[in-house]
Scaffold this active site. Structure first.
Site, PDB file in Angstrom:
ATOM      1  N   ARG A  76      17.205  15.466  13.578  1.00  0.00           N
ATOM      2  CA  ARG A  76      17.346  16.848  13.108  1.00  0.00           C
ATOM      3  C   ARG A  76      18.661  17.077  12.372  1.00  0.00           C
ATOM      4  O   ARG A  76      18.859  18.128  11.770  1.00  0.00           O
ATOM      5  CB  ARG A  76      17.242  17.809  14.292  1.00  0.00           C
ATOM      6  CG  ARG A  76      15.905  17.695  15.019  1.00  0.00           C
ATOM      7  CD  ARG A  76      15.760  18.717  16.121  1.00  0.00           C
ATOM      8  NE  ARG A  76      15.717  20.072  15.586  1.00  0.00           N
ATOM      9  CZ  ARG A  76      15.536  21.160  16.348  1.00  0.00           C
ATOM     10  NH1 ARG A  76      15.394  21.037  17.657  1.00  0.00           N
ATOM     11  NH2 ARG A  76      15.521  22.362  15.812  1.00  0.00           N
TER      12      ARG A  76
ATOM     13  N   HIS B 270       0.848  -1.187   0.000  1.00  0.00           N
ATOM     14  CA  HIS B 270       0.000   0.000   0.000  1.00  0.00           C
ATOM     15  C   HIS B 270       0.885   1.238   0.000  1.00  0.00           C
ATOM     16  O   HIS B 270       1.824   1.342   0.784  1.00  0.00           O
ATOM     17  CB  HIS B 270      -0.897  -0.003   1.234  1.00  0.00           C
ATOM     18  CG  HIS B 270      -1.877   1.131   1.263  1.00  0.00           C
ATOM     19  ND1 HIS B 270      -2.883   1.264   0.333  1.00  0.00           N
ATOM     20  CD2 HIS B 270      -1.996   2.181   2.104  1.00  0.00           C
ATOM     21  CE1 HIS B 270      -3.588   2.351   0.611  1.00  0.00           C
ATOM     22  NE2 HIS B 270      -3.065   2.916   1.674  1.00  0.00           N
TER      23      HIS B 270
ATOM     24  N   ASP C 127      -2.120   3.932  -4.425  1.00  0.00           N
ATOM     25  CA  ASP C 127      -2.878   2.998  -3.600  1.00  0.00           C
ATOM     26  C   ASP C 127      -2.227   1.625  -3.526  1.00  0.00           C
ATOM     27  O   ASP C 127      -1.851   1.166  -2.461  1.00  0.00           O
ATOM     28  CB  ASP C 127      -4.324   2.892  -4.086  1.00  0.00           C
ATOM     29  CG  ASP C 127      -5.180   2.089  -3.120  1.00  0.00           C
ATOM     30  OD1 ASP C 127      -5.145   2.382  -1.905  1.00  0.00           O
ATOM     31  OD2 ASP C 127      -5.863   1.155  -3.568  1.00  0.00           O
TER      32      ASP C 127
ATOM     33  N   LYS D  49      -1.249  10.559   1.604  1.00  0.00           N
ATOM     34  CA  LYS D  49      -0.267  10.103   0.603  1.00  0.00           C
ATOM     35  C   LYS D  49      -0.682  10.504  -0.808  1.00  0.00           C
ATOM     36  O   LYS D  49       0.121  11.033  -1.578  1.00  0.00           O
ATOM     37  CB  LYS D  49      -0.103   8.578   0.688  1.00  0.00           C
ATOM     38  CG  LYS D  49       0.412   8.075   2.027  1.00  0.00           C
ATOM     39  CD  LYS D  49       0.600   6.577   2.032  1.00  0.00           C
ATOM     40  CE  LYS D  49      -0.739   5.835   1.946  1.00  0.00           C
ATOM     41  NZ  LYS D  49      -1.618   6.067   3.100  1.00  0.00           N
TER      42      LYS D  49
END
Length: 310
Positions: free
Chosen positions: A243, A138, A177, A159
């Site tokens: 970070r 997916h 999908d 998405k």
């Protein structure tokens, strides 16, 4: 996934010497190619009739120069009822006995202008890809700056919407999908769309969008190699996020490892721009430039300089 003789003809340029509708529907079940040289000399101990039979200059020369009286009998043993097709390379002449054997066993005969070794490589590459085992995952598969990027995340994270924004920014959709993934070689994954969803994307509240129809042929691709994965997740104030970019996670898909970057999503963050930056940074590292290392080197130099000043 199955490959028929007709699929080969549609994909690779051949001169069709003999065919029938039923012969064109025969399936090719292996990417291994058989060159029946020893068989033309009568040695069939390790013969594999279920493979494509490819006649190059050596096989053809021996067949034409040294096999005359029993040429038809030998070709009947090479061209069996499980043989999908016979190909003759270099535009070499097709002997009448080969056509007769093909008619008897209902086998397609093709002729190619290509050199034998090159034709063998083309056939093997095509069949390896088409016959490779597929797994379905997916997500959304995009081509971003020439990098194959698999976008994943929980249902409803955005998405497809992010994919649509990336399409508007000039990148290309491969699959939405459901992404069909296959191993192209031991280190490379490729992905393509499910046929029913090809060139389409689903946006909640809007429905199915035909990307090629709305944005043009340049907005889609049939398949791409997958170079990296990005996982979209809801922003968590209590979670520590990377970070500095000291490293990425890895995921295993179809026994191949892929770098994965986790991007937190929250209101106000332009996710598509962040993804573009992540892809460009990934490309820069692939080419030898690591911004994190540059920063760390500068930090080390600054600390050493301050220590000397004290």
């Amino acid at each position: 996934m199955k490959v028929t003789v007709q699929d080969l003809i549609d994909k690779i340029q051949f001169n069709v010497i003999y065919s029938t509708p039923t012969a064109l529907k025969k399936e090719v079940t292996t990417s291994e190619i058989m060159r029946p040289g020893l068989e033309m000399a009568g040695y069939f101990n390790y013969f594999t009739p279920e493979r494509i039979q490819l006649f190059g200059m050596k096989e053809w020369s021996y067949m034409m120069d040294n096999v005359e009286n029993n040429r038809y009998d030998l070709l009947k043993k090479v061209m069996t009822d499980v043989t999908p097709l016979v190909i003759v390379a270099r535009s070499l002449e097709i002997p009448s006995e080969m056509i007769a054997a093909a008619k008897k066993q209902d086998i397609v005969i093709l002729q190619s202008r290509e050199a034998t070794s090159r034709l063998n490589s083309i056939l093997t590459t095509f069949l390896d890809e088409k016959l490779a085992e597929r797994i379905s995952v997916h997500g959304v598969l995009m081509d971003i700056f020439g990098v194959g990027v698999l976008l994943q995340g929980m249902s409803g994270i955005g998405k497809s919407e992010t994919g649509l924004e990336l399409i508007k920014r000039g990148h290309r959709l491969v699959a939405d999908d459901r992404v069909e993934i296959f191993q192209r070689d031991a280190f490379t994954l490729s992905g393509e769309p499910a046929e029913i969803l090809r060139n389409m994307i689903e946006i909640r509240g809007v429905g199915i969008i035909d990307v090629m129809n709305l944005f043009g042929a340049g907005a889609v691709r049939d398949f791409t190699d997958i170079d990296m994965a990005i996982y979209l997740e809801n922003y968590d104030n209590d979670k520590e996020y990377d970070r500095l970019g000291n490293g990425s996670d890895e995921i295993i898909l179809d026994n191949v490892s892929l770098p994965q970057f986790r991007i937190p999503v929250k209101t106000g963050r332009n996710v598509s721009v962040i993804i573009e930056a992540a892809v460009m940074n990934f490309r820069a590292k692939q080419m030898g430039y690591d911004a994190t290392k540059t920063f760390e080197d500068r930090l080390t130099n600054l600390i050493e300089k301050n220590s000397e000043d004290e």
